[in-house]
Design a protein around this motif. Structure first.
Motif, PDB file in Angstrom:
ATOM      1  N   ALA A   1       0.624  -1.283  -0.051  1.00  0.00           N
ATOM      2  CA  ALA A   1      -0.215  -0.002   0.261  1.00  0.00           C
ATOM      3  C   ALA A   1       1.076   1.327  -0.008  1.00  0.00           C
ATOM      4  O   ALA A   1       0.906   2.071  -0.847  1.00  0.00           O
ATOM      5  CB  ALA A   1      -0.749  -0.262   1.344  1.00  0.00           C
ATOM      6  N   VAL A   2       2.086   1.509   0.889  1.00  0.00           N
ATOM      7  CA  VAL A   2       2.960   2.115   0.969  1.00  0.00           C
ATOM      8  C   VAL A   2       3.652   2.431  -0.372  1.00  0.00           C
ATOM      9  O   VAL A   2       3.723   3.073  -1.161  1.00  0.00           O
ATOM     10  CB  VAL A   2       4.071   2.172   2.124  1.00  0.00           C
ATOM     11  CG1 VAL A   2       5.024   3.366   1.865  1.00  0.00           C
ATOM     12  CG2 VAL A   2       3.058   2.222   3.546  1.00  0.00           C
ATOM     13  N   GLY A   3       4.097   1.407  -0.796  1.00  0.00           N
ATOM     14  CA  GLY A   3       4.334   1.106  -1.963  1.00  0.00           C
ATOM     15  C   GLY A   3       3.888   1.414  -3.518  1.00  0.00           C
ATOM     16  O   GLY A   3       3.853   2.722  -4.484  1.00  0.00           O
ATOM     17  N   VAL A   4       2.552   1.688  -3.351  1.00  0.00           N
ATOM     18  CA  VAL A   4       2.103   1.988  -4.187  1.00  0.00           C
ATOM     19  C   VAL A   4       1.815   3.744  -3.956  1.00  0.00           C
ATOM     20  O   VAL A   4       1.554   4.183  -5.322  1.00  0.00           O
ATOM     21  CB  VAL A   4       0.551   1.124  -4.321  1.00  0.00           C
ATOM     22  CG1 VAL A   4      -1.093   1.988  -5.091  1.00  0.00           C
ATOM     23  CG2 VAL A   4       0.447  -0.436  -5.066  1.00  0.00           C
ATOM     24  N   ALA A   5       1.037   3.902  -3.225  1.00  0.00           N
ATOM     25  CA  ALA A   5       1.263   5.304  -3.171  1.00  0.00           C
ATOM     26  C   ALA A   5       2.012   6.146  -3.733  1.00  0.00           C
ATOM     27  O   ALA A   5       2.158   7.422  -4.167  1.00  0.00           O
ATOM     28  CB  ALA A   5       1.236   5.827  -1.601  1.00  0.00           C
ATOM     29  N   MET A   6       3.258   5.618  -2.964  1.00  0.00           N
ATOM     30  CA  MET A   6       4.771   6.290  -3.148  1.00  0.00           C
ATOM     31  C   MET A   6       4.533   6.325  -5.487  1.00  0.00           C
ATOM     32  O   MET A   6       5.152   7.547  -5.522  1.00  0.00           O
ATOM     33  CB  MET A   6       6.032   5.363  -3.023  1.00  0.00           C
ATOM     34  CG  MET A   6       5.831   5.888  -1.251  1.00  0.00           C
ATOM     35  SD  MET A   6       6.746   7.264  -0.563  1.00  0.00           S
ATOM     36  CE  MET A   6       4.328   8.139   0.137  1.00  0.00           C
ATOM     37  N   LEU A   7       4.443   4.905  -6.091  1.00  0.00           N
ATOM     38  CA  LEU A   7       4.687   4.978  -6.881  1.00  0.00           C
ATOM     39  C   LEU A   7       3.421   5.975  -7.670  1.00  0.00           C
ATOM     40  O   LEU A   7       3.682   6.759  -8.441  1.00  0.00           O
ATOM     41  CB  LEU A   7       4.305   3.597  -7.254  1.00  0.00           C
ATOM     42  CG  LEU A   7       4.466   3.605  -8.568  1.00  0.00           C
ATOM     43  CD1 LEU A   7       5.965   3.415  -9.878  1.00  0.00           C
ATOM     44  CD2 LEU A   7       4.361   2.133  -9.043  1.00  0.00           C
ATOM     45  N   MET A   8       2.393   6.332  -7.037  1.00  0.00           N
ATOM     46  CA  MET A   8       1.522   7.293  -7.738  1.00  0.00           C
ATOM     47  C   MET A   8       1.227   8.214  -7.284  1.00  0.00           C
ATOM     48  O   MET A   8       1.539   8.737  -8.398  1.00  0.00           O
ATOM     49  CB  MET A   8       0.280   6.465  -7.135  1.00  0.00           C
ATOM     50  CG  MET A   8      -0.744   5.238  -7.656  1.00  0.00           C
ATOM     51  SD  MET A   8      -2.097   5.576  -6.029  1.00  0.00           S
ATOM     52  CE  MET A   8      -3.289   6.110  -7.402  1.00  0.00           C
TER      53      MET A   8
END
Length: 792
Positions: free
Chosen positions: A412-419
């Motif tokens: 979830a954190v990775g997706v947020a950072m990627l977005m």
């Protein structure tokens, strides 16, 4: 990236992050529900590495090395142990296993080896980190089958370990037996050679005989030394006898010769005496001389006799030396022969001893390997036999869910950072400061982060901070009126747009009415019909009794609300905002409808910052409010900033230059009619402004009809001339512009105004868009006043 920025990104992307987390957790839950249950049975075996070998009685250092435990794990997982399990449980006799083997391999290969490989798939062997215990885990769908396999593997490991120890011992035993036979033959051959040699050389006691002969040789050597010394002496005497016999010690020491010489000396003395008395020719003298010659002959004869004895003694000694030397050489030869025989005998005896030692060692090792090949003990013991499990070991629901929660959180954190990486938005003021290198004018927050109004000790009611001023008390007791405020005059050449209020009065009348003399709070409440005369008397009595201010007494008696008191005080202090029953403006105009709110205080702070930057400038400049994208709150900020400036009592004009999507007309509720587009196209004269009745110092210039060529109108000289004229007639001019996403209008308007401020909406404005906007507005002749972060 700071922690605050990281948290702000997570907060902004919480929906996507939550979706990823929920998908991970729900997916794991579905997998847990779908996966079949399996049971794990555990057996433990102990490996004794510290006790000595029961047969050899020694410690093996290799058993304590770390690689030994790893080797034992490999042994348990080997084909040999698995085949032992297959044969022990007779799995090759199970028809279903054979059918499965035929289906998977087509009947090719070894059936037992295939079963062993199949069993190893569910086998898990783990050595302990700090002990000599190895855990054998077996997983299966049937708990009884898992228990049987775990125990079978433990016992098979013990059996294979014993076999690995006994089989080499048996092989070594056969080797040592053959070797012992060969060594026995060598011993017998060595003994036979010794016997033959002793017989050939007649040796019974070699050491005693050689000692006797050696003693005899030593004795002959001693005799030889003595005889050689005697021969040397006689030889020396013989040589002396030949050279001067009279000087020979034997002659000198001979008594006969000594007497003769004594007599010769006496006769010679008598001759001398007689010759002196009788003369040389006396017969007595002649007789004496004849006696002397006879004595000398005797002496010579005796001397020859003595020297001849010395020669004989020397010859005898030489003869004895020759004989003794021959005996000595013969004895030496005999002793050397005995030594050679002894050495050869010693070599033969050494060969016999060596063969005997080798035979004894091989015999001892053969006996030991014989014992090892018959042993039934090993250093591996079953410590804990496996018991039937009652709970399934997989799926491990709790652990899987915790892992899903952990991994899902990371995803979830990775997706947020990627977005955020592909679509970076404004998250905090620091982001904009670092990116734009512009000063921060203020932040429009929804919630308060400190006191808004009032001082320490102020009373709080309804979420607002309030403390009545002395003016309220003056109004309450009917004190002398404050000076009359200046009526806002319309700039020459600009007509007011008439607008009827609720009482039928025009906006001009309302503005004039706002310029009346200050009144007491009681009069204001009486005129607004909030309080009647009896209630006012009640408030005054309560005020005198408790020593309170009029507003405090009215609120304490619950006859009015605190917001009513604040509105009445604003009338006393000429602080214009839409209060009471006159709230006709759009709720977005917070500076007018909620003047004591958090946002209103933020707008006042931004107003102070702008006054510091442009208020004392010799050249008046309009302020263009620009934004990168639609929805950043540009019109909202422009309208409320114009209200905040007008509340200073200064003439303020707000121009709606957004001829693509105007909003100010709807916010201020001004009628549709000619506006900026008509003025710039030259179709309207004289020009007119729309005053705001509730805010007497504020005027609005709307867009009017939306033109098809807004950018061309803004680039026309008429727009610059209009701005110059308006800046000379108003204290503050604020221009609302279209967003940069709609065109280049904002850049043209900012260049004409000479100053601009940028709006960035937290969580909405893209960083690349606002960077492009500020980069396009960079001009030495245009002042970048700063930026505002809108959280509203």
């Amino acid at each position: 990236m700071s922690l605050v920025q990281f948290l702000s990104i997570l907060r902004a992307r919480w929906k996507a992050s939550l979706l990823v987390l929920v998908l991970a957790v729900v997916g794991t839950a579905i997998v847990n529900a779908v996966l079949p249950r399996s049971f794990t049975s555990t057996a433990a075996v102990l490996i004794d590495v510290k006790s000595p070998d029961p047969i050899a009685g020694i410690f093996f250092q290799g058993l304590t090395s770390p690689s030994y435990m790893a080797t034992q794990v490999d042994v348990i997982q080997s084909d040999r142990v698995s085949l032992q399990v297959v044969r022990a449980l007779r799995l090759a006799e199970v028809p279903s296993m054979r059918e499965q083997w035929r289906e998977s391999t087509g009947g090719s290969g070894n059936f037992e080896i295939w079963i062993a490989g199949l069993l190893r798939r569910s086998l898990d062997v783990k050595p302990s980190r700090e002990s000599n215990v190895i855990t054998i885990n077996y997983k299966a769908a049937d708990p009884k089958f898992a228990t049987a396999l775990a125990n079978a593997y433990a016992q098979a490991y013990v059996d294979v370990t014993l076999e690995l120890r006994v089989d080499p011992a048996r092989q070594y035993g056969r080797f040592f037996e053959e070797r012992a036979k060969q060594l026995r033959e060598k011993v017998e051959q060595a003994r036979s050679k010794i016997s033959t040699f002793q017989q050939e050389h007649s040796i019974v006691g070699a050491d005693e005989r050689i000692d006797v002969e050696t003693g005899r040789l030593n004795e002959l050597s001693s005799q030889m030394n003595a005889l050689q010394a005697a021969r040397a002496e006689t030889s020396s005497r013989e040589r002396q006898a030949k050279a001067s016999p009279d000087q020979l010690p034997d002659a000198i020491n001979n008594s006969v010769i000594a007497n003769l010489r004594t007599e010769l000396s006496r006769q010679e003395a008598r001759v001398t005496e007689t010759e002196s008395k009788l003369g040389p020719n006396h017969p007595s003298l002649i007789e004496l001389r004849a006696g002397i010659a006879e004595l000398r002959v005797k002496i010579e004869q005796e001397t020859r006799r003595v020297s001849g004895g010395v020669t004989v003694s020397n010859n005898i000694n030489e003869s004895r030396v020759a004989q003794l030397r021959a005996s000595l050489e013969a004895q030496r030869t005999k002793v050397l022969e005995l030594k050679r025989s002894r050495d050869q005998l010693g070599i033969l005896q050494s060969d016999l001893d060596s063969a005997q030692r080798a035979f004894d060692a091989v015999t001892a090792r053969a006996n030991q390997t014989e014992l090892e090949s018959r042993t039934t003990q090993t250093n591996v013991f079953v410590l804990n036999p496996a018991s039937e499990p009652t709970q399934p070991s997989s799926p491990r629901v709790t652990l899987n869910m915790l892992l899903a929660l952990f991994v899902g959180t990371l995803l979830a954190v990775g997706v947020a950072m990627l977005m955020e990486l592909f679509d970076r938005r404004v998250r905090s003021a620091s982001d904009v400061v670092l990116a734009l290198e512009l000063p921060l004018l203020g932040m429009l927050r929804v919630k308060a982060r400190g006191r808004l109004l009032g001082r320490a000790g102020s009373r709080r009611s309804g979420g607002l901070s309030w403390r009545p001023s002395p003016a309220s008390q003056l109004g309450a007791i009917g004190a002398t009126a404050l000076p009359r405020p200046r009526s806002p005059a319309v700039p020459p050449g600009w007509e007011r747009e008439p607008r009827a209020d609720g009482d039928g009065a025009t906006a001009s009348d309302e503005a004039t009415a706002s310029a009346v003399a200050p009144r007491a709070l009681g009069d204001i409440f009486r005129e607004t019909r909030k309080l009647d005369a009896q209630q006012i008397e009640q408030i005054l009595a309560y005020q005198r009794e408790h020593g309170l201010l009029f507003g405090e007494a009215a609120v304490a008696l619950q006859l009015v609300e605190q917001t009513d008191v604040m509105w009445a005080l604003s009338q006393q202090f000429h602080y214009a905002y839409a209060g009471g029953d006159k709230k006709r403006l759009d709720p977005e105009l917070i500076a007018a409808t909620q003047p004591f709110s958090v946002l209103s205080e933020s707008f006042r702070g931004i107003r102070s910052q702008l006054i510091k930057r442009i208020g004392h400038s010799a050249e008046r400049r309009a302020i263009a409010v620009v934004s990168a994208e639609d929805g950043d709150g540009k019109s909202f900020v422009a309208a409320n900033m114009a209200i905040a400036f007008s509340q200073l009592g200064r003439r303020t004009l707000i121009i709606d230059a957004d001829m693509r999507a105007p909003r100010l007309g709807a916010l201020f509720d001004i009628p549709r009619g000619p506006g900026l587009s008509a003025i710039l196209s030259g179709r309207v004269s004289p020009r007119s402004l729309a005053p705001i009745a509730e805010l007497p110092h504020l005027f609005v210039l709307g867009v009017g009809t939306l033109p098809p060529n807004p950018l061309e109108l803004l680039e026309s000289p008429a727009f610059s001339a209009m701005l110059v004229e308006l800046m000379n007639k108003f204290d503050f001019v604020i221009v609302d512009t279209p967003s940069a996403a709609r065109g280049a209008d904002a850049g043209v308007i900012a260049a004409r105004c000479g100053a601009y401020l940028t709006i960035a909406r937290k969580g909405r404005t893209r960083m690349d868009a606002i960077n492009e906007l500020v980069a396009s507005l960079r001009d030495p002749s245009v002042d970048a006043l700063g930026f505002i972060v809108n959280e509203h």
